[in-house]
Write a protein that holds these residues in place. Structure first.
Motif, PDB file in Angstrom:
ATOM      1  N   VAL A  51      40.947  49.654  31.102  1.00  0.00           N
ATOM      2  CA  VAL A  51      40.059  49.279  32.201  1.00  0.00           C
ATOM      3  C   VAL A  51      40.764  48.371  33.201  1.00  0.00           C
ATOM      4  CG1 VAL A  51      37.899  48.093  32.801  1.00  0.00           C
ATOM      5  CG2 VAL A  51      38.022  49.506  30.738  1.00  0.00           C
ATOM      6  N   ILE A  52      40.513  48.654  34.479  1.00  0.00           N
ATOM      7  CA  ILE A  52      40.939  47.798  35.582  1.00  0.00           C
ATOM      8  C   ILE A  52      39.701  47.324  36.326  1.00  0.00           C
ATOM      9  CG2 ILE A  52      42.052  47.768  37.862  1.00  0.00           C
ATOM     10  CD1 ILE A  52      44.067  49.802  36.740  1.00  0.00           C
ATOM     11  N   ILE A  53      39.605  46.018  36.540  1.00  0.00           N
ATOM     12  CA  ILE A  53      38.630  45.468  37.484  1.00  0.00           C
ATOM     13  C   ILE A  53      39.350  45.332  38.817  1.00  0.00           C
ATOM     14  CG2 ILE A  53      37.130  43.529  38.067  1.00  0.00           C
ATOM     15  CD1 ILE A  53      36.987  42.908  35.054  1.00  0.00           C
ATOM     16  N   LEU A  54      38.891  46.063  39.824  1.00  0.00           N
ATOM     17  CA  LEU A  54      39.541  46.106  41.135  1.00  0.00           C
ATOM     18  C   LEU A  54      38.699  45.303  42.129  1.00  0.00           C
ATOM     19  CD1 LEU A  54      41.873  47.369  42.817  1.00  0.00           C
ATOM     20  CD2 LEU A  54      40.343  49.299  43.271  1.00  0.00           C
ATOM     21  N   ILE A  55      39.343  44.368  42.835  1.00  0.00           N
ATOM     22  CA  ILE A  55      38.610  43.459  43.718  1.00  0.00           C
ATOM     23  C   ILE A  55      39.214  43.526  45.125  1.00  0.00           C
ATOM     24  CG2 ILE A  55      37.701  41.139  44.007  1.00  0.00           C
ATOM     25  CD1 ILE A  55      38.424  40.581  41.091  1.00  0.00           C
ATOM     26  N   HIS A  56      38.413  43.966  46.063  1.00  0.00           N
ATOM     27  CA  HIS A  56      38.893  44.107  47.441  1.00  0.00           C
ATOM     28  C   HIS A  56      39.024  42.752  48.122  1.00  0.00           C
ATOM     29  CE1 HIS A  56      35.212  43.161  49.762  1.00  0.00           C
ATOM     30  NE2 HIS A  56      34.547  43.679  48.743  1.00  0.00           N
ATOM     31  N   GLY A  57      39.777  42.735  49.208  1.00  0.00           N
ATOM     32  CA  GLY A  57      39.928  41.535  50.013  1.00  0.00           C
ATOM     33  C   GLY A  57      39.167  41.643  51.320  1.00  0.00           C
ATOM     34  N   GLY A  58      39.761  41.055  52.350  1.00  0.00           N
ATOM     35  CA  GLY A  58      39.099  41.026  53.645  1.00  0.00           C
ATOM     36  C   GLY A  58      38.814  39.620  54.126  1.00  0.00           C
ATOM     37  N   GLY A  59      39.622  38.664  53.677  1.00  0.00           N
ATOM     38  CA  GLY A  59      39.472  37.300  54.147  1.00  0.00           C
ATOM     39  C   GLY A  59      38.144  36.673  53.801  1.00  0.00           C
ATOM     40  N   TYR A  60      37.521  37.135  52.716  1.00  0.00           N
ATOM     41  CA  TYR A  60      36.233  36.622  52.225  1.00  0.00           C
ATOM     42  C   TYR A  60      35.079  36.959  53.167  1.00  0.00           C
ATOM     43  CZ  TYR A  60      39.569  33.683  49.656  1.00  0.00           C
ATOM     44  OH  TYR A  60      40.623  33.235  48.903  1.00  0.00           O
ATOM     45  N   GLY A 133      40.789  39.152  47.361  1.00  0.00           N
ATOM     46  CA  GLY A 133      40.509  39.712  46.047  1.00  0.00           C
ATOM     47  C   GLY A 133      41.563  39.352  45.024  1.00  0.00           C
ATOM     48  N   GLY A 134      42.793  39.080  45.479  1.00  0.00           N
ATOM     49  CA  GLY A 134      43.831  38.591  44.575  1.00  0.00           C
ATOM     50  C   GLY A 134      43.506  37.203  44.046  1.00  0.00           C
ATOM     51  N   HIS A 135      42.970  36.358  44.919  1.00  0.00           N
ATOM     52  CA  HIS A 135      42.464  35.053  44.483  1.00  0.00           C
ATOM     53  C   HIS A 135      41.449  35.245  43.361  1.00  0.00           C
ATOM     54  CE1 HIS A 135      39.362  31.683  45.707  1.00  0.00           C
ATOM     55  NE2 HIS A 135      39.820  31.497  44.500  1.00  0.00           N
ATOM     56  N   LEU A 136      40.506  36.166  43.567  1.00  0.00           N
ATOM     57  CA  LEU A 136      39.433  36.356  42.599  1.00  0.00           C
ATOM     58  C   LEU A 136      39.926  37.027  41.316  1.00  0.00           C
ATOM     59  CD1 LEU A 136      36.732  37.378  45.199  1.00  0.00           C
ATOM     60  CD2 LEU A 136      36.848  35.228  43.916  1.00  0.00           C
ATOM     61  N   ALA A 137      40.936  37.880  41.417  1.00  0.00           N
ATOM     62  CA  ALA A 137      41.526  38.479  40.216  1.00  0.00           C
ATOM     63  C   ALA A 137      42.200  37.413  39.357  1.00  0.00           C
ATOM     64  CB  ALA A 137      42.517  39.572  40.604  1.00  0.00           C
ATOM     65  N   LEU A 138      42.908  36.491  40.005  1.00  0.00           N
ATOM     66  CA  LEU A 138      43.524  35.381  39.280  1.00  0.00           C
ATOM     67  C   LEU A 138      42.459  34.458  38.697  1.00  0.00           C
ATOM     68  CD1 LEU A 138      46.333  34.615  41.868  1.00  0.00           C
ATOM     69  CD2 LEU A 138      46.731  35.394  39.520  1.00  0.00           C
ATOM     70  N   TRP A 139      41.417  34.208  39.479  1.00  0.00           N
ATOM     71  CA  TRP A 139      40.347  33.339  38.993  1.00  0.00           C
ATOM     72  C   TRP A 139      39.674  33.933  37.755  1.00  0.00           C
ATOM     73  CZ3 TRP A 139      34.991  34.230  38.725  1.00  0.00           C
ATOM     74  CH2 TRP A 139      34.246  33.109  38.315  1.00  0.00           C
ATOM     75  N   GLY A 162      45.593  40.595  31.698  1.00  0.00           N
ATOM     76  CA  GLY A 162      46.694  40.397  32.628  1.00  0.00           C
ATOM     77  C   GLY A 162      46.216  40.638  34.047  1.00  0.00           C
ATOM     78  N   VAL A 163      47.031  40.201  35.007  1.00  0.00           N
ATOM     79  CA  VAL A 163      46.658  40.270  36.423  1.00  0.00           C
ATOM     80  C   VAL A 163      47.778  40.914  37.224  1.00  0.00           C
ATOM     81  CG1 VAL A 163      45.860  38.967  38.437  1.00  0.00           C
ATOM     82  CG2 VAL A 163      45.464  38.056  36.135  1.00  0.00           C
ATOM     83  N   VAL A 164      47.395  41.812  38.134  1.00  0.00           N
ATOM     84  CA  VAL A 164      48.309  42.281  39.172  1.00  0.00           C
ATOM     85  C   VAL A 164      47.680  41.880  40.501  1.00  0.00           C
ATOM     86  CG1 VAL A 164      49.473  44.230  40.241  1.00  0.00           C
ATOM     87  CG2 VAL A 164      49.178  44.175  37.754  1.00  0.00           C
ATOM     88  N   ALA A 165      48.294  40.914  41.163  1.00  0.00           N
ATOM     89  CA  ALA A 165      47.764  40.352  42.399  1.00  0.00           C
ATOM     90  C   ALA A 165      48.551  40.921  43.574  1.00  0.00           C
ATOM     91  CB  ALA A 165      47.875  38.826  42.365  1.00  0.00           C
ATOM     92  N   LEU A 166      47.838  41.567  44.490  1.00  0.00           N
ATOM     93  CA  LEU A 166      48.452  42.271  45.612  1.00  0.00           C
ATOM     94  C   LEU A 166      48.277  41.436  46.883  1.00  0.00           C
ATOM     95  CD1 LEU A 166      46.931  45.773  44.765  1.00  0.00           C
ATOM     96  CD2 LEU A 166      49.099  44.790  43.961  1.00  0.00           C
ATOM     97  N   ALA A 167      49.366  40.871  47.371  1.00  0.00           N
ATOM     98  CA  ALA A 167      49.315  39.992  48.546  1.00  0.00           C
ATOM     99  C   ALA A 167      48.168  38.998  48.421  1.00  0.00           C
ATOM    100  CB  ALA A 167      49.176  40.819  49.821  1.00  0.00           C
ATOM    101  N   PRO A 168      48.112  38.256  47.309  1.00  0.00           N
ATOM    102  CA  PRO A 168      46.940  37.411  47.066  1.00  0.00           C
ATOM    103  C   PRO A 168      46.964  36.105  47.856  1.00  0.00           C
ATOM    104  CG  PRO A 168      48.543  37.045  45.341  1.00  0.00           C
ATOM    105  CD  PRO A 168      49.098  38.144  46.218  1.00  0.00           C
ATOM    106  N   ILE A 169      45.789  35.586  48.139  1.00  0.00           N
ATOM    107  CA  ILE A 169      45.653  34.193  48.526  1.00  0.00           C
ATOM    108  C   ILE A 169      45.576  33.441  47.205  1.00  0.00           C
ATOM    109  CG2 ILE A 169      44.291  32.497  49.791  1.00  0.00           C
ATOM    110  CD1 ILE A 169      43.299  34.753  51.565  1.00  0.00           C
ATOM    111  N   ALA A 170      46.712  32.976  46.741  1.00  0.00           N
ATOM    112  CA  ALA A 170      46.840  32.497  45.365  1.00  0.00           C
ATOM    113  C   ALA A 170      46.635  30.998  45.231  1.00  0.00           C
ATOM    114  CB  ALA A 170      48.211  32.885  44.800  1.00  0.00           C
ATOM    115  N   ASP A 171      47.228  30.223  46.139  1.00  0.00           N
ATOM    116  CA  ASP A 171      47.064  28.768  46.102  1.00  0.00           C
ATOM    117  C   ASP A 171      46.020  28.387  47.153  1.00  0.00           C
ATOM    118  OD1 ASP A 171      47.562  25.894  46.885  1.00  0.00           O
ATOM    119  OD2 ASP A 171      48.960  26.078  45.203  1.00  0.00           O
ATOM    120  N   ILE A 172      44.820  28.059  46.697  1.00  0.00           N
ATOM    121  CA  ILE A 172      43.699  27.902  47.614  1.00  0.00           C
ATOM    122  C   ILE A 172      43.803  26.604  48.412  1.00  0.00           C
ATOM    123  CG2 ILE A 172      41.188  27.973  47.805  1.00  0.00           C
ATOM    124  CD1 ILE A 172      42.651  30.535  46.752  1.00  0.00           C
ATOM    125  N   ARG A 173      44.256  25.540  47.791  1.00  0.00           N
ATOM    126  CA  ARG A 173      44.421  24.293  48.534  1.00  0.00           C
ATOM    127  C   ARG A 173      45.451  24.471  49.663  1.00  0.00           C
ATOM    128  NH1 ARG A 173      42.244  19.840  45.637  1.00  0.00           N
ATOM    129  NH2 ARG A 173      41.600  20.419  43.523  1.00  0.00           N
TER     130      ARG A 173
END
Length: 282
Positions: A51-60, A133-139, A162-173
């Motif tokens: 199973v993959i949980i897929l999470i779209h982006g779009g700048g929130y 969505g990369g932020h949310l996949a990591l979260w 495990g996580v595969v983050a695609l061009a994620p907004i990873a460090d939120i601060r």
């Protein structure tokens, strides 16, 4: 244009990606944004499906929904995965803190209700997300470390392998500091770190480290702001012992890695398959 220049895909190109219908659509809540679309392999499984949980982006932002990720979901289903492409409330349609996070967590946990019906293997779930969505996949992978005092805390969250983050907004601060998706990001986080520190403690992957889950981050070399953000996150993740890999996609911007016709998407497929094989053997 000279031979060294590359025409990169834009946000306008992204929203024009073809719509690929799912095999099933399920609601996980009463809000119109609380649903997921399930893509399954064409052949009947001989055993439980990974199973993959897929999470779209779009700048929130509300203007970007899950539809452009349908072709990604179908391609990964063709690789043998059951893909749960989730929608969630965003800035502009109810995603102010803590609702976006609660939606994503509830959508993930909803897989337990679908597991028997669709022969899903929930012992080694991957979270895969693009951009926001990369932020949310990591979260999701770090949700087990959310402080009990937070409204994001869950006692029995679905484990992520495990996580595969695609061009994620990873460090939120760092993203807030550099004004990445600034207005929308501040809304879904409930303000800046100085205004809502507890929200960052619970909603920022960097604040949840170590996640204790292997991670692969795929970023285009032309996606400079995201690359800088990811490198800050990776330094923090590695310093506390997390297995976190950076894969740089040459001459690629923000959207090519989720364009199934682009060469960079081959790297995405291979990385996801390798990640699943790795967590299955651990």
């Amino acid at each position: 244009m000279n031979e060294t220049e590359t025409t990169l895909l834009t946000a306008e190109d992204y929203i024009q990606f073809p719509v690929v219908e799912p095999d099933h659509r399920y609601s996980y809540g009463k809000n119109s944004q609380q649903f997921g679309e399930l893509y399954l392999p064409a052949s009947d499984p001989l055993s439980c499906l990974p199973v993959i949980i897929l999470i779209h982006g779009g700048g929130y932002r509300a203007m970007y929904d899950l539809k452009p990720m349908g072709s990604v979901a179908r391609a990964l289903a063709d690789d043998g995965f059951a893909v749960w492409n989730i929608e969630y409330c965003r800035a502009g349609n109810g995603g102010d803190f803590p609702h976006m996070f609660l939606d994503v967590g509830t959508a993930a946990d909803h897989l337990r209700r679908l597991a028997d019906r669709h022969s899903l293997d929930l012992d080694s779930v991957l979270s895969v997300g693009h951009s926001a969505g990369g932020h949310l996949a990591l979260w999701l992978a770090g949700r087990h470390r959310v402080p009990p005092s937070s409204p994001l805390y869950a006692t029995d969250s679905l484990p992520i392998g495990g996580v595969v983050a695609l061009a994620p907004i990873a460090d939120i601060r760092f993203a807030v500091e550099k004004e990445l998706s600034s207005d929308a990001l501040l809304l879904v986080m409930g303000g800046g770190p100085e205004v809502a520190p507890a929200n960052y403690d619970a909603g920022s992957p960097s604040d949840l480290l170590p996640l204790g889950r292997p991670q692969a981050h795929i970023v285009g070399t032309e996606d400079v702001a995201i690359m800088n953000n990811v490198k800050v996150y990776l330094a923090a993740a590695r310093s506390v012992g997390d297995k976190a890999q950076l894969i740089e996609a040459p001459r690629v911007g923000h959207f090519e890695i989720v364009s199934t016709g682009a060469p960079a998407f081959r790297t995405v497929r291979e990385t996801i398959c390798d990640m699943h094989a790795m967590i299955k053997t651990e």
